[in-house]
Design a protein around this motif. Structure first.
Motif, PDB file in Angstrom:
ATOM      1  N   VAL A 163       0.828  -1.212   0.000  1.00  0.00           N
ATOM      2  CA  VAL A 163       0.000   0.000   0.000  1.00  0.00           C
ATOM      3  C   VAL A 163       0.860   1.259   0.000  1.00  0.00           C
ATOM      4  O   VAL A 163       0.355   2.359   0.232  1.00  0.00           O
ATOM      5  CB  VAL A 163      -0.962   0.005   1.211  1.00  0.00           C
ATOM      6  N   ASP A 164       2.161   1.062  -0.258  1.00  0.00           N
ATOM      7  CA  ASP A 164       3.096   2.185  -0.352  1.00  0.00           C
ATOM      8  C   ASP A 164       3.093   3.022   0.927  1.00  0.00           C
ATOM      9  O   ASP A 164       3.036   4.254   0.888  1.00  0.00           O
ATOM     10  CB  ASP A 164       2.749   3.068  -1.556  1.00  0.00           C
ATOM     11  N   ALA A 165       3.164   2.332   2.076  1.00  0.00           N
ATOM     12  CA  ALA A 165       3.186   3.007   3.369  1.00  0.00           C
ATOM     13  C   ALA A 165       4.594   2.971   3.950  1.00  0.00           C
ATOM     14  O   ALA A 165       5.292   1.956   3.849  1.00  0.00           O
ATOM     15  CB  ALA A 165       2.209   2.339   4.336  1.00  0.00           C
ATOM     16  N   ASP A 166       4.990   4.059   4.557  1.00  0.00           N
ATOM     17  CA  ASP A 166       6.304   4.182   5.180  1.00  0.00           C
ATOM     18  C   ASP A 166       6.156   3.970   6.685  1.00  0.00           C
ATOM     19  O   ASP A 166       5.762   4.888   7.415  1.00  0.00           O
ATOM     20  CB  ASP A 166       6.879   5.572   4.889  1.00  0.00           C
ATOM     21  N   VAL A 167       6.437   2.754   7.140  1.00  0.00           N
ATOM     22  CA  VAL A 167       6.240   2.409   8.544  1.00  0.00           C
ATOM     23  C   VAL A 167       7.179   3.210   9.436  1.00  0.00           C
ATOM     24  O   VAL A 167       6.790   3.655  10.528  1.00  0.00           O
ATOM     25  CB  VAL A 167       6.439   0.897   8.770  1.00  0.00           C
ATOM     26  N   ASP A 168       8.407   3.416   9.002  1.00  0.00           N
ATOM     27  CA  ASP A 168       9.357   4.195   9.799  1.00  0.00           C
ATOM     28  C   ASP A 168       8.847   5.620  10.006  1.00  0.00           C
ATOM     29  O   ASP A 168       8.984   6.188  11.099  1.00  0.00           O
ATOM     30  CB  ASP A 168      10.737   4.216   9.132  1.00  0.00           C
ATOM     31  N   GLN A 169       8.262   6.196   8.965  1.00  0.00           N
ATOM     32  CA  GLN A 169       7.716   7.554   9.091  1.00  0.00           C
ATOM     33  C   GLN A 169       6.516   7.570  10.031  1.00  0.00           C
ATOM     34  O   GLN A 169       6.344   8.501  10.826  1.00  0.00           O
ATOM     35  CB  GLN A 169       7.321   8.096   7.723  1.00  0.00           C
ATOM     36  N   MET A 170       5.669   6.534   9.946  1.00  0.00           N
ATOM     37  CA  MET A 170       4.522   6.440  10.851  1.00  0.00           C
ATOM     38  C   MET A 170       4.990   6.384  12.302  1.00  0.00           C
ATOM     39  O   MET A 170       4.416   7.040  13.186  1.00  0.00           O
ATOM     40  CB  MET A 170       3.673   5.208  10.527  1.00  0.00           C
ATOM     41  N   LEU A 171       6.031   5.600  12.543  1.00  0.00           N
ATOM     42  CA  LEU A 171       6.555   5.484  13.897  1.00  0.00           C
ATOM     43  C   LEU A 171       7.142   6.812  14.362  1.00  0.00           C
ATOM     44  O   LEU A 171       6.907   7.247  15.509  1.00  0.00           O
ATOM     45  CB  LEU A 171       7.611   4.379  13.947  1.00  0.00           C
ATOM     46  N   ALA A 172       7.874   7.477  13.488  1.00  0.00           N
ATOM     47  CA  ALA A 172       8.455   8.778  13.843  1.00  0.00           C
ATOM     48  C   ALA A 172       7.360   9.805  14.112  1.00  0.00           C
ATOM     49  O   ALA A 172       7.450  10.590  15.070  1.00  0.00           O
ATOM     50  CB  ALA A 172       9.378   9.262  12.731  1.00  0.00           C
ATOM     51  N   ASP A 173       6.317   9.807  13.287  1.00  0.00           N
ATOM     52  CA  ASP A 173       5.213  10.746  13.485  1.00  0.00           C
ATOM     53  C   ASP A 173       4.490  10.455  14.801  1.00  0.00           C
ATOM     54  O   ASP A 173       4.092  11.385  15.515  1.00  0.00           O
ATOM     55  CB  ASP A 173       4.223  10.662  12.327  1.00  0.00           C
ATOM     56  N   ALA A 174       4.310   9.168  15.101  1.00  0.00           N
ATOM     57  CA  ALA A 174       3.653   8.796  16.363  1.00  0.00           C
ATOM     58  C   ALA A 174       4.459   9.288  17.559  1.00  0.00           C
ATOM     59  O   ALA A 174       3.898   9.805  18.537  1.00  0.00           O
ATOM     60  CB  ALA A 174       3.464   7.285  16.434  1.00  0.00           C
ATOM     61  N   GLU A 175       5.770   9.164  17.484  1.00  0.00           N
ATOM     62  CA  GLU A 175       6.620   9.623  18.578  1.00  0.00           C
ATOM     63  C   GLU A 175       6.559  11.148  18.729  1.00  0.00           C
ATOM     64  O   GLU A 175       6.713  11.672  19.835  1.00  0.00           O
ATOM     65  CB  GLU A 175       8.053   9.169  18.345  1.00  0.00           C
ATOM     66  N   THR A 176       6.275  11.846  17.620  1.00  0.00           N
ATOM     67  CA  THR A 176       6.169  13.302  17.663  1.00  0.00           C
ATOM     68  C   THR A 176       4.870  13.762  18.324  1.00  0.00           C
ATOM     69  O   THR A 176       4.862  14.719  19.099  1.00  0.00           O
ATOM     70  CB  THR A 176       6.253  13.884  16.242  1.00  0.00           C
TER      71      THR A 176
END
Length: 215
Positions: A163-176
């Motif tokens: 689905v062309d999702a960036d899991v690392d970015q999701m994790l970074a955004d969640a931490e933010t």
């Protein structure tokens, strides 16, 4: 005085439709059982007992039938977990009447939106589940469920490449956007479930009798 819902740890699990809430419950209960905790499960749906029936089948050899219940909210799912949680509180009380030594009740919300949260009178500990298939911008949208949940679970990470999702970015955004922890899971492969159980044990079941030491 008879026991009531205040005498048992309550763990709310919310999230959008299809995020994997029921699958997470199916994975968590056996782990908590193995660790020595007596657990009951409530599944919320709007008009059916679909998820409760699924859990009855999954746990037929693990939990007594009386400790698996379905609540039909008859309205938007958040109504039964936030605006008027009385039906769920009554279901927890029924569990405690049946099993006074119960350690915890997992309350699965019906599929809802990113604003769904649990009334603190109902859930001592709140897990919010999202899926990578819903879009990797979900954490950045700062929905109350994402921001306020005690634990954020980003599920279906195995689908990211499709689905062309960036899991690392999701994790970074969640931490933010969050102060609390985030766990990546793939419920179909049981990946990350132990970490979720660890957070529940450390934060919601601390001080109760289990087979493992809490941290």
């Amino acid at each position: 005085m008879s026991p009531d819902h205040r005498d048992v740890a309550t763990i709310g699990i919310g999230g959008p439709v299809g995020s994997g809430k029921t699958a997470l419950v199916q994975e968590l209960v056996p782990i908590l059982d193995q660790r020595g905790y007596d657990v009951g499960v409530i599944a919320n749906d709007i008009m059916t007992q679909e998820d409760a029936d699924r859990l009855q089948e999954s746990f037929s050899d693990l939990l007594p039938e009386e400790l698996i219940s379905g609540v039909e909210t008859g309205a938007c799912p958040h109504t039964g977990i936030r605006e008027d949680p009385s039906m769920n509180i009554a279901a927890v009380n029924d569990f405690v009447d049946h099993a006074p030594d119960l350690d915890a009740v997992i309350i699965e919300s019906g599929g809802d939106n990113l604003a769904a949260t649990f009334d603190p009178e109902l859930a001592d500990y709140f897990i919010f589940v999202i899926s990578v298939a819903e879009g990797d911008d979900i954490p950045r949208k700062r929905g109350p469920g994402v921001v306020e949940g005690d634990l954020l679970v980003i599920n279906k990470v195995d689908l990211a490449e499709y689905v062309d999702a960036d899991v690392d970015q999701m994790l970074a955004d969640a931490e933010t956007v969050r102060d609390g922890p985030t766990v990546l899971t793939n419920c179909r492969a049981s990946d990350g479930i132990t970490a979720v159980a660890d957070h529940i044990e450390e934060s919601a079941l601390f001080g109760l009798t289990g087979t493992q030491e809490t941290i």
